[in-house]
Design an enzyme around this catalytic site. Structure first.
Site, mmCIF file in Angstrom:
data_model
loop_
_atom_site.group_PDB
_atom_site.id
_atom_site.type_symbol
_atom_site.label_atom_id
_atom_site.label_comp_id
_atom_site.label_asym_id
_atom_site.label_seq_id
_atom_site.Cartn_x
_atom_site.Cartn_y
_atom_site.Cartn_z
ATOM 1 N N GLY A 7 68.436 18.845 76.846
ATOM 2 C CA GLY A 7 67.347 19.168 77.756
ATOM 3 C C GLY A 7 66.014 19.100 77.053
ATOM 4 O O GLY A 7 65.203 20.035 77.125
ATOM 5 N N GLY A 9 62.796 18.462 77.054
ATOM 6 C CA GLY A 9 61.505 18.301 77.702
ATOM 7 C C GLY A 9 60.427 18.746 76.744
ATOM 8 O O GLY A 9 60.433 18.355 75.572
ATOM 9 N N ALA A 124 54.259 24.774 74.816
ATOM 10 C CA ALA A 124 54.507 23.339 74.669
ATOM 11 C C ALA A 124 54.264 22.639 75.991
ATOM 12 O O ALA A 124 54.688 23.122 77.048
ATOM 13 C CB ALA A 124 55.929 23.082 74.200
ATOM 14 N N LYS A 180 62.064 39.943 77.459
ATOM 15 C CA LYS A 180 61.495 38.632 77.790
ATOM 16 C C LYS A 180 61.494 38.433 79.304
ATOM 17 O O LYS A 180 60.550 37.857 79.856
ATOM 18 C CB LYS A 180 62.318 37.530 77.103
ATOM 19 C CG LYS A 180 61.886 36.095 77.451
ATOM 20 C CD LYS A 180 60.523 35.753 76.897
ATOM 21 C CE LYS A 180 60.099 34.317 77.215
ATOM 22 N NZ LYS A 180 60.945 33.306 76.558
ATOM 23 N N ASN A 184 58.292 37.479 81.670
ATOM 24 C CA ASN A 184 58.254 36.367 82.622
ATOM 25 C C ASN A 184 58.075 36.849 84.057
ATOM 26 O O ASN A 184 57.385 36.210 84.858
ATOM 27 C CB ASN A 184 59.537 35.543 82.511
ATOM 28 C CG ASN A 184 59.559 34.672 81.271
ATOM 29 O OD1 ASN A 184 58.527 34.335 80.715
ATOM 30 N ND2 ASN A 184 60.756 34.322 80.813
#
Length: 301
Positions: A7, A9, A124, A180, A184
């Site tokens: 994955g 990306g 990123a 986390k 989020n």
């Protein structure tokens, strides 16, 4: 070490590119075109806070691969398909570096090897095929998904550190994952729905909404026997929002490009677990409903 990044990306390519910069590592990216073709033809360029040009192997077909380590960075809604594909290959250990909750269990159910849990707070963005910009230095936290010490976790943590990635090997991954999730839950949906940068949740009127979402998440965590105080959840959310104030959240990126989001594994996960515990989480429920409504409206749900 032989490494597969499944994955690849923006985040997967950033992590894979950093690992590939170490000569002793043999990295294969499993990515989609046109990114895969660009990396195959011209290599992978990292820009911004991390800079490197590497030439990892790359493929669009993740079936039948073999490696000592697989790093999974797919969207949460693709985890089940990723697990089925990974099961056609052979790995010594698998590490999930994904948003949301439930990914590690899905992988562990399909794979015979140990599955580690992890979080990554590096910023990123895939600027163009073959080029990833690191928009902010964060850290990678990893360890045994059920908590405690883990020999594979120690080994993979050392591998990441050797590649110049800020890395913490943790013995309390269940708590770290819920923390986390609170981050989020407080940032992603709000910034996505309002088309704002992460720092928006630090100022009125969004700050109260973000704190409520994080507070509800901590309450649900405690109902699941994970020790996470309201104060710690809110402080972590505000700390990340401060450190990444100018960044675009992953969910906002998804909405800007009209892609399906990870709402089910973030605010939606809080709603689902709260229902199991007979708890009310009105802020997370409203945010989940709004994002799911947007997804249906643009035909990605």
């Amino acid at each position: 070490m032989e490494i597969v990044v499944f994955g690849a990306g923006s985040l997967g390519s950033l992590i894979g590119g950093a690992l590939a910069s170490v000569r002793s590592n043999d990295v294969t990216l499993v990515a989609r075109d046109p990114h895969a073709s660009a990396v195959r033809e011209s290599g992978l360029e990292l820009r911004g806070e991390l800079e490197a040009t590497t030439t990892p192997n790359v493929t669009t077909d993740g079936r039948g691969l073999k490696a000592e380590l697989a790093i999974v960075t797919v969207k949460a809604f693709d985890t089940a398909v990723a697990a089925e594909t990974l099961a056609t290959g052979s790995y010594d250990v698998v590490l999930s570096l994904q948003n949301g909750m439930g990914n590690e269990e899905t992988l562990a159910d399909a794979l015979a090897c140990p599955v580690l849990a992890g979080t990554a707070s590096y910023g990123a963005i895939l600027q163009e095929p073959g080029v990833v910009e690191c928009t902010g230095i964060g850290d990678v936290v990893l360890g045994a998904r059920m908590g405690g010490r883990s020999e594979p976790g120690d080994r993979i943590g050392d591998l990441f550190a050797a590649a110049g990635l800020e890395t913490t090997i943790a013995e309390d991954m269940p708590r770290r994952l819920w923390e986390k999730l609170a981050v989020n839950a407080g940032i992603n949906a709000i910034t996505a729905l309002t088309d704002t940068e992460n720092g928006a949740v630090l100022e009125p009127p969004a700050d109260a909404l973000a704190r409520a979402a994080a507070r509800e998440t901590a309450r649900v965590a405690r109902s699941c026997t994970v020790s996470l105080s309201n104060r710690a959840a809110i402080a972590s959310m505000e700390s990340v929002a401060t450190d990444t104030a100018a960044n675009t959240s992953s969910m906002r990126q998804d909405i800007l490009t009209e892609r399906r989001t990870e709402i089910d594994a973030i605010n939606g996960y809080v709603v689902d677990r709260a229902a199991q515990q007979d708890l009310e989480v009105p802020t997370n429920r409203i945010l989940t409903t709004l994002v799911r409504t947007w997804e249906r409206g643009v035909g990605v749900r």
